[in-house]
Design a protein around this motif. Structure first.
Motif, mmCIF file in Angstrom:
data_model
loop_
_atom_site.group_PDB
_atom_site.id
_atom_site.type_symbol
_atom_site.label_atom_id
_atom_site.label_comp_id
_atom_site.label_asym_id
_atom_site.label_seq_id
_atom_site.Cartn_x
_atom_site.Cartn_y
_atom_site.Cartn_z
ATOM 1 N N ALA A 50 -18.785 19.900 5.816
ATOM 2 C CA ALA A 50 -19.327 21.264 5.807
ATOM 3 C C ALA A 50 -19.147 21.907 4.438
ATOM 4 O O ALA A 50 -20.022 22.644 3.972
ATOM 5 C CB ALA A 50 -18.653 22.107 6.891
ATOM 6 N N HIS A 55 -21.330 24.835 3.988
ATOM 7 C CA HIS A 55 -20.513 25.311 5.117
ATOM 8 C C HIS A 55 -21.190 25.123 6.469
ATOM 9 O O HIS A 55 -20.890 25.824 7.421
ATOM 10 C CB HIS A 55 -20.071 26.763 4.899
ATOM 11 N N THR A 56 -22.108 24.174 6.552
ATOM 12 C CA THR A 56 -22.745 23.820 7.816
ATOM 13 C C THR A 56 -22.277 22.433 8.219
ATOM 14 O O THR A 56 -22.434 21.480 7.460
ATOM 15 C CB THR A 56 -24.281 23.820 7.671
ATOM 16 N N ARG A 57 -21.700 22.352 9.426
ATOM 17 C CA ARG A 57 -21.261 21.040 9.915
ATOM 18 C C ARG A 57 -22.480 20.169 10.192
ATOM 19 O O ARG A 57 -23.440 20.630 10.791
ATOM 20 C CB ARG A 57 -20.455 21.188 11.201
#
Length: 77
Positions: A50, A55-57
């Motif tokens: 992320a 910051h995105t899984r």
């Protein structure tokens, strides 16, 4: 290789097929311990990936780390 979570030998997403086989052999007598270990690594990988991904899984971490390791015939619930 962390934080990219790719196999050092083949470059595929870890755990790759050879890593999965090795883990199944290593934990053949304790599938629960294998799932706990993989769950811990999945969480760590999700956090690290992320950070690299805005910051995105990434999707599919559950399948990549856990689904394959459940015993055959085991209910997903």
């Amino acid at each position: 290789m962390r934080p990219l979570w790719r196999c050092r030998a083949c470059g595929a997403d870890w755990p790759c097929q050879p890593a999965r086989l090795a883990l199944l052999v290593e934990y053949r007598d304790d599938r629960t311990a294998l799932l706990v270990y993989l769950g811990t690594l999945m969480h760590e990988a999700g956090d690290q990936l992320a950070q690299l991904n805005g910051h995105t899984r990434p999707p599919g971490l559950n399948d990549r780390f856990l689904t394959w390791a459940r015993a055959r015939g085991q209910d997903p619930d």
